[in-house]
Design an enzyme around this catalytic site. Structure first.
Site, PDB file in Angstrom:
ATOM      1  N   ASN A 104     -25.163  71.087 -31.264  1.00 30.47           N
ATOM      2  CA  ASN A 104     -25.003  72.546 -31.157  1.00 30.47           C
ATOM      3  C   ASN A 104     -26.336  73.138 -30.694  1.00 30.47           C
ATOM      4  O   ASN A 104     -26.451  74.254 -30.146  1.00 30.47           O
ATOM      5  CB  ASN A 104     -24.362  73.342 -32.367  1.00 30.47           C
ATOM      6  CG  ASN A 104     -22.961  73.057 -32.405  1.00 30.47           C
ATOM      7  OD1 ASN A 104     -22.417  72.774 -31.174  1.00 30.47           O
ATOM      8  ND2 ASN A 104     -22.431  73.662 -33.302  1.00 30.47           N
ATOM      9  N   ASN A 129     -22.723  77.179 -35.592  1.00 33.33           N
ATOM     10  CA  ASN A 129     -23.076  76.463 -36.943  1.00 33.33           C
ATOM     11  C   ASN A 129     -24.123  75.346 -36.546  1.00 33.33           C
ATOM     12  O   ASN A 129     -23.889  74.837 -35.527  1.00 33.33           O
ATOM     13  CB  ASN A 129     -21.934  76.002 -37.650  1.00 33.33           C
ATOM     14  CG  ASN A 129     -21.644  77.072 -38.601  1.00 33.33           C
ATOM     15  OD1 ASN A 129     -22.549  77.694 -39.261  1.00 33.33           O
ATOM     16  ND2 ASN A 129     -20.288  77.184 -38.609  1.00 33.33           N
ATOM     17  N   HIS A 184     -26.001  80.036 -45.202  1.00 36.47           N
ATOM     18  CA  HIS A 184     -24.417  79.748 -44.897  1.00 36.47           C
ATOM     19  C   HIS A 184     -24.352  78.365 -45.099  1.00 36.47           C
ATOM     20  O   HIS A 184     -23.913  77.550 -44.315  1.00 36.47           O
ATOM     21  CB  HIS A 184     -24.048  80.175 -43.294  1.00 36.47           C
ATOM     22  CG  HIS A 184     -22.615  80.199 -43.014  1.00 36.47           C
ATOM     23  ND1 HIS A 184     -21.543  80.786 -44.158  1.00 36.47           N
ATOM     24  CD2 HIS A 184     -21.871  79.674 -42.104  1.00 36.47           C
ATOM     25  CE1 HIS A 184     -20.610  80.639 -43.606  1.00 36.47           C
ATOM     26  NE2 HIS A 184     -20.793  79.842 -42.261  1.00 36.47           N
TER      27      HIS A 184
HETATM   28  N1  APR Z   1     -21.401  77.667 -22.822  1.00 39.89           N
HETATM   29  C1  APR Z   1     -20.078  78.173 -23.033  1.00 39.89           C
HETATM   30  N2  APR Z   1     -19.201  77.707 -23.799  1.00 39.89           N
HETATM   31  C2  APR Z   1     -19.571  76.552 -24.394  1.00 39.89           C
HETATM   32  C3  APR Z   1     -20.521  75.616 -24.210  1.00 39.89           C
HETATM   33  C4  APR Z   1     -21.608  76.148 -23.073  1.00 39.89           C
HETATM   34  N3  APR Z   1     -22.556  75.767 -22.867  1.00 39.89           N
HETATM   35  N4  APR Z   1     -20.170  74.665 -24.869  1.00 39.89           N
HETATM   36  C5  APR Z   1     -19.308  74.623 -25.557  1.00 39.89           C
HETATM   37  N5  APR Z   1     -18.575  75.763 -25.254  1.00 39.89           N
HETATM   38  C6  APR Z   1     -17.416  76.181 -25.547  1.00 39.89           C
HETATM   39  C7  APR Z   1     -16.405  74.942 -25.814  1.00 39.89           C
HETATM   40  O1  APR Z   1     -15.832  74.724 -24.198  1.00 39.89           O
HETATM   41  C8  APR Z   1     -15.066  75.664 -26.463  1.00 39.89           C
HETATM   42  O2  APR Z   1     -14.139  76.481 -25.690  1.00 39.89           O
HETATM   43  O3  APR Z   1     -17.322  76.535 -26.888  1.00 39.89           O
HETATM   44  C9  APR Z   1     -16.062  76.749 -27.320  1.00 39.89           C
HETATM   45  C10 APR Z   1     -15.933  76.269 -28.828  1.00 39.89           C
HETATM   46  O4  APR Z   1     -14.646  76.619 -29.221  1.00 39.89           O
HETATM   47  P1  APR Z   1     -14.081  75.816 -30.557  1.00 39.89           P
HETATM   48  O5  APR Z   1     -14.123  74.356 -30.495  1.00 39.89           O
HETATM   49  O6  APR Z   1     -12.597  76.263 -30.640  1.00 39.89           O
HETATM   50  O7  APR Z   1     -14.883  76.237 -31.739  1.00 39.89           O
HETATM   51  P2  APR Z   1     -14.721  77.343 -32.593  1.00 39.89           P
HETATM   52  O8  APR Z   1     -13.715  77.232 -33.704  1.00 39.89           O
HETATM   53  O9  APR Z   1     -14.554  78.578 -31.639  1.00 39.89           O
HETATM   54  O10 APR Z   1     -16.130  77.499 -33.254  1.00 39.89           O
HETATM   55  C11 APR Z   1     -17.255  77.695 -32.552  1.00 39.89           C
HETATM   56  O11 APR Z   1     -18.631  78.650 -34.326  1.00 39.89           O
HETATM   57  O12 APR Z   1     -18.011  78.753 -36.721  1.00 39.89           O
HETATM   58  C12 APR Z   1     -18.582  78.145 -35.683  1.00 39.89           C
HETATM   59  O13 APR Z   1     -18.739  75.987 -36.430  1.00 39.89           O
HETATM   60  C13 APR Z   1     -18.276  76.513 -35.539  1.00 39.89           C
HETATM   61  O14 APR Z   1     -20.166  76.222 -34.044  1.00 39.89           O
HETATM   62  C14 APR Z   1     -18.866  76.393 -34.200  1.00 39.89           C
HETATM   63  C15 APR Z   1     -18.409  77.774 -33.284  1.00 39.89           C
END
Ligand code: APR
Length: 318
Positions: A104, A129, A184
């Protein structure tokens, strides 16, 4: 009704899409932009959300934009007043938030650099996170004034605590006030001295063993949801918290909320991003609101500060 301003939500996963929908339904913004690196996903979700407008009765327009890691597509986010960063992997069962740090960090750094380039005046709300570390990293990568970058965690942890107390007592959540500070994660600091039920101290409503059990459940609140879902992590309560923070910024309300912000001197703690209460307004965290803590609570907050300080130093190199 006058709508104004532009808010961008980066990451159209579960957290980002529910946040975008909540922000649109407030009907206070001119535009909500939702972005993701998965081609078509943000555009498809935006189309779907826009089609809910006649039913839910809001006029805010949702714009979906696919972005590249090279910064392509970010022009659609240009001059956002607020940017919520949700991009990044969520936990899997058994993982700690800290297990996500390397992956991340790369994502959040790349996003933050583009945010700084295209929306140099934005208030940034980080939710990826591990939260405290990603907030520090985003502040560093944007180069924004420290209080203009804030993280969402305390609102969520506090809401979880409130829910558990209300459920244990069989009372409305509106009767209960709770508070958590610190990180957190493992060094989250529930603040029982600030918790009340119908205005009376929590200790008069529940015995210590029950309070301890609820505190423990709050500290593991995210992991409990992850274990049940098996894929992905919580997003309804988290998105409610992030959206409320964005609303407070948009309305320059001065609402006092527990957030992750830059602490420099308050509570005798120097130079670290940490969960504390702050007044939220147009520039982000206007001021940290210090409250009287018991010796144990203050010691817990200082311990949390040192734990996140070490990790925040590490992310500078990730
Ligand atoms: N730019 C834009 N979007 C991105 C990038 C990027 N460089 N890298 C990844 N993503 C997108 C992914 O394609 C995905 O659609 O981020 C999204 C993450 O979505 P989920 O996998 O559904 O995760 P989510 O439950 O939304 O959580 C996101 O929040 O609570 C925290 O720990 C959790 O770090 C995580 C974040």
């Amino acid at each position: 009704m006058a709508r104004s301003g532009k808010v961008t939500v980066v990451g159209a996963g579960f957290y980002g899409s529910t946040t975008a929908q909540r922000l649109a339904e407030y009907d206070i913004f001119e535009t909500v932009v939702l972005t993701d690196i998965i081609e078509g996903k943000p555009e498809g979700l935006a189309l779907d959300m826009n089609q809910s407008r006649p039913i839910e009765g809001f006029e805010t327009k949702v714009v979906g934009a696919t972005t590249g890691t090279d910064g392509s597509g970010y022009e659609q986010t240009a001059d956002s007043d607020i940017v919520v960063i949700t991009a990044g992997l969520p936990r899997k069962p058994g993982m700690s938030r800290m297990d996500l740090i390397e992956t991340n960090a790369k994502i959040v750094r790349q996003v933050a650099e583009n945010v700084a380039k295209f929306s140099p005046l934005a208030v940034v709300i980080v939710v990826s996170n591990p939260l405290d570390e990603m907030t520090a990293l985003a502040a560093n990568a944007t180069g924004f004034p420290k209080r203009r970058v804030i993280g969402q965690a305390g609102m969520l942890d506090t809401a979880r605590f409130t829910h558990f107390v209300a459920e244990a007592l069989g009372v409305p959540v509106a009767s209960v006030n709770t508070l958590t500070l610190g990180s957190h994660g493992d060094t989250m600091v529930p603040v029982p001295s600030a918790c009340t039920v119908d205005g009376k101290p929590l200790s008069e409503a529940l015995d210590q063993a029950t309070i301890d059990a609820l505190v423990d459940r709050t500290r593991n609140g995210g992991a409990e949801v992850v274990a049940l879902l098996k894929t992905g992590s919580a997003y309804y309560a988290p998105s409610a918290a992030a959206a409320r923070m964005a609303k407070a910024v948009a309305e320059d309300s001065g609402a006092v909320m527990p957030v992750c912000t830059w602490v420099d001197g308050e509570y005798g703690i120097d130079g670290v991003y940490l969960g504390v209460e702050a007044e939220i307004g147009a520039g982000g965290a206007r001021t940290v609101v210090e409250r009287k803590l018991t010796d144990t609570e203050l010691a817990g907050l200082k311990e949390a500060a040192e734990a996140v300080r070490a990790k925040q130093a590490d992310v500078a190199n990730l």
